[in-house]
Structures are given as C-alpha cells and as structure tokens.
Design a protein around this motif. Structure first.
Motif, PDB file in Angstrom:
ATOM      1  N   CYS A 153      -2.322  -1.107  -3.783  1.00 21.74           N
ATOM      2  CA  CYS A 153      -2.983  -2.202  -3.068  1.00 21.74           C
ATOM      3  C   CYS A 153      -3.925  -2.988  -3.991  1.00 21.74           C
ATOM      4  O   CYS A 153      -4.806  -3.702  -3.503  1.00 21.74           O
ATOM      5  N   CYS A 176      -0.886   5.142  -0.575  1.00 27.43           N
ATOM      6  CA  CYS A 176      -1.714   6.311  -0.226  1.00 27.43           C
ATOM      7  C   CYS A 176      -2.828   6.004   0.772  1.00 27.43           C
ATOM      8  O   CYS A 176      -3.259   6.864   1.514  1.00 27.43           O
ATOM      9  N   CYS A 214      -7.549  -0.788  -0.019  1.00 21.70           N
ATOM     10  CA  CYS A 214      -7.567   0.256   1.018  1.00 21.70           C
ATOM     11  C   CYS A 214      -8.897   0.986   1.052  1.00 21.70           C
ATOM     12  O   CYS A 214      -9.219   1.666   2.029  1.00 21.70           O
ATOM     13  N   TYR A 228       0.863  -1.189   0.000  1.00 25.93           N
ATOM     14  CA  TYR A 228       0.000   0.000   0.000  1.00 25.93           C
ATOM     15  C   TYR A 228       0.893   1.230   0.000  1.00 25.93           C
ATOM     16  O   TYR A 228       2.098   1.143   0.267  1.00 25.93           O
ATOM     17  N   HIS A 274      -9.219  -1.806  -5.104  1.00 29.10           N
ATOM     18  CA  HIS A 274      -8.168  -1.194  -4.292  1.00 29.10           C
ATOM     19  C   HIS A 274      -8.536  -1.514  -2.845  1.00 29.10           C
ATOM     20  O   HIS A 274      -9.499  -0.959  -2.311  1.00 29.10           O
TER      21      HIS A 274
END
Ligand code: FES
Length: 386
Positions: A344, A336, A374, A334, A372
């Motif tokens: 990610c 950001c 995250c 990861y 993604h």
C-alpha cells in the motif's frame, strides 16, 4: 575467429550439441515455451483466487471458522503460519482483511480462516453475522513470513498467542502432529475469559496424546472457582511452564497490547531478540494510545485528502488512510494491512500523516515522504498518490 569457431574449440561443446540432438530425436523439442516460467509462477502465486464458503464452524460465541474451497478446484500450497487477504464488499465499500490460514498445509482442498468479532471492527461483524455457506469471495495467494525457518529456528518452539492470534499455531501444530515431525512445542494461550478460548478442547486433546506438544491456557478474567493458571503471561508463568528458555525460539501472535506486555517479560528471562518472532496483527484498536501520537489531534477530526490529483475525500484522523480511501469507493493495493508488506506504499505530496514507529518502512521512503497507508493516519489536509 567467429563465434561458431570459438565454441567449436570449447571442450565438451561438440558432445553437448550431439547429446542435445539425440534428446530431441527421442523426446521431441525440449525448449521451454516462452511463457512457461510466468505461467508456472502464476499457478503457485496467483494474484487472486475465487473461492466459496463450503462450511462455517462455530468455535466460540465470538469466533467462527469459515472453510474456503476453490471455485475451480485448485489452491496453491502455503507454509503453516502464512495468511491470505480476503476481499469483501459491504454495502458500497470494497475492502479486505488478512487472516492466517488456521488449517494445516497438507489439507489441500480448502483453507480455513478463523474470524473473531472485534467490537470496533467493521468487517468482522459482517463475516460473523452475514456470511453463509455458498457465498463467494476473492482471496490473495498465501503470503507472509511468520513460519518455521529450519535453518535458524531449531526444533524447540514456544508459541505465545492471544485472541485470534492462535490461528498460525493451530496450522503449525496440526502439521507437526499429522506429519509426525520431531518438534517440541510449548503453546501458551492468553484469553480474557474461559468462553473465548479458541481451539481449547483440540489443543488439550492433542497435548494429552502427544508428549512433544505442551499447552498452557492463561485466563485473565476467570470465573469463580477456576483452577487453571490466571492473570497475564508473565515471566514466571513462562518459566514455570517451560523450565529453561535456552535454545528455544519464541513466536508471538496476538494484539499489540499483548506484545507490549510480554516483550519485557521475555527480556527478564534474557531471551535474545533474535530468538523472538512476532506476527504483525493489524492496526491498533486505538491509535491515540500509540507512543508519539500528537495529543492535540482528536481521532474524530476530519481532514481532506486529494488522491492522485483527482478526487478529494474525507479522512478521519483516527482511521488508517487506506480505510478512508475504501470508504470513498477508491481501490488501493494492499495485502497485509499491518504495515509490513509495502503493497500500500503511497507518496505524500502535501501534508502530514502519523505512522507508529514499529512500521518497517524503508529509510529512503521516510526521506522521500512515502507512507504505508494501511498504518498511516492523517494529521492535516493532504495530497497523496499511489
Ligand atoms: S498492506 Fe501491507 S504494508 Fe500496507
């Protein structure tokens, strides 16, 4: 004709070879070593940097700045507005958070990261309560694209910040005044209370001293008798402060709620979309309030996720899958943690996840079931790989 004969006929070739021989005699072999470019790139963009906290500065009751210096004396350059990802180990969980560097780029011996306590947060409590001078961390190289772009942004800039979203503007403004750059800046900072204003005294002093820096604080829950501007950052507040919006570029950094409120206000003022830059600000505080969240799924519902064909973990619907992976002791890439960088990127083989529409995932990734992690939340049992 062989290649040597052919090259011998190319105009200027013989002279270039002679010149090269002379340079070799005078300066030695100028051929770059095989790994020169790679090692140069890794100096500028190291995968990770070992740093230690050399100072901790109390900014407000809910905010601290942690000053990070390198363990081995070198920090790569960055552009004002970029962030680093700070890795922390809390108990058995290895995780990280992204923080914009709040110090300006010309202070080369350290990066400042400014942390605000988030009530529902996990890492912010640790950074606020447990970190002390001398503690060591790993950070990523500076990343992100929320910085001034001279070709498109012009020199009249409006910064709109909320909460800890003030940090990129501190870095940019400090660079502008310390280097004497000829920008005109209007900074509007929205704060809930007067106690929570980050860098307030500093911006006030700067704006009093420098005509090209203007500062407007807007307090939504002011104390009795407060004489400054109160309420929210409305079109009227913006217009009263700036006068005309024409030719100005707007930068916004703050909680997602602030974007939802301020964007329509900028539309009322007819600020063109291409003149608005928004910094990603992490996952929403409450995913169930995002448009499109299925109302029949409770955020506390726990699903099973099989990861890389091996381990099966528990994952709460209301928590990003990346966080659930970390809680289970798994390491996933990861950077950001806001859905923007794709580090990610994760393949979904079975099951369904929710991602807010604003996550800029590639169209082909949507077709082929990549998420993604995250910014993705499980809506069923799943099988994923990364
Ligand atoms: S970490 Fe950047 S998109 Fe997920």
């Amino acid at each position: 004709m062989n290649i040597q004969e052919f090259l011998g006929n190319v105009e200027g070739f013989k002279e270039a070879i002679e010149e090269r021989e002379i340079l070799k005699r005078v300066f030695g072999d100028l051929t770059l070593p095989k790994d020169f470019v790679e090692s140069f790139v890794s100096l500028l963009h190291p995968k990770s940097i070992d740093v230690k906290a050399v100072d901790i500065i109390e900014e407000t009751p809910s905010t601290k700045t942690i000053r990070l210096s390198p363990k081995d004396g070198y920090l790569p350059p960055f552009r004002a507005g970029q962030y680093v990802s700070l890795k922390v180990k809390i108990g058995k969980v290895l995780t990280g958070r992204s923080f914009t560097i709040s110090s300006p780029p010309h202070t080369r011996g350290y990066y400042d990261v400014t942390v605000r306590r988030m009530e529902e947060g996990f890492v912010s409590h640790y950074l606020m309560d447990d970190v002390k001078v001398g503690d060591e961390f790993q950070i990523s190289a500076p990343s992100g694209s929320f910085y001034h772009e001279p070709l498109t942004d012009g020199k009249d800039l409006v910064f709109i910040g909320g909460g800890s979203g003030i940090t990129p503007f501190r870095s940019i403004i400090r660079e502008v005044i310390d280097r004497g750059l000829d920008f005109n800046i209007w900074l509007i900072y929205g704060s809930r209370t007067t106690d929570d204003v980050i860098f307030g005294d500093e911006f006030k002093a700067i704006s009093e001293k420098h005509k090209n820096i203007n500062y407007q604080l807007v307090v939504s829950e002011p104390p009795a008798g407060y004489k400054g501007v109160t309420g929210f950052i409305t079109a009227d507040v913006i217009k009263d402060f700036l006068g005309s919006v024409k030719g100005k570029t707007f930068y916004m950094c703050g909680p997602n709620l602030m974007y939802s409120f301020v964007m329509p206000e900028l539309e009322k003022l007819k600020v063109p979309g291409r003149r608005i830059k928004k910094e990603a600000y992490g996952p929403p505080a409450d995913i169930t309030k995002e448009p499109g969240w299925p109302s029949d799924v409770s955020p506390d519902k726990v699903f099973k996720i099989k990861v890389n064909g091996e381990k099966t973990i528990d994952a709460k619907a209301g928590e990003p899958i990346l966080s659930s992976l970390e809680r289970a002791g798994l390491v996933s890439p990861y950077l950001c943690r806001s859905g923007e960088c794709s580090y990610c990127r994760t393949k979904v083989h079975v099951g369904k996840a929710f991602m807010p529409d604003r996550v800029p995932i590639r169209e082909s990734d949507r077709w082929y079931d990549y998420i993604h992690s995250c910014m993705a939340y499980p809506l069923s049992d799943m099988e994923i790989s990364y």
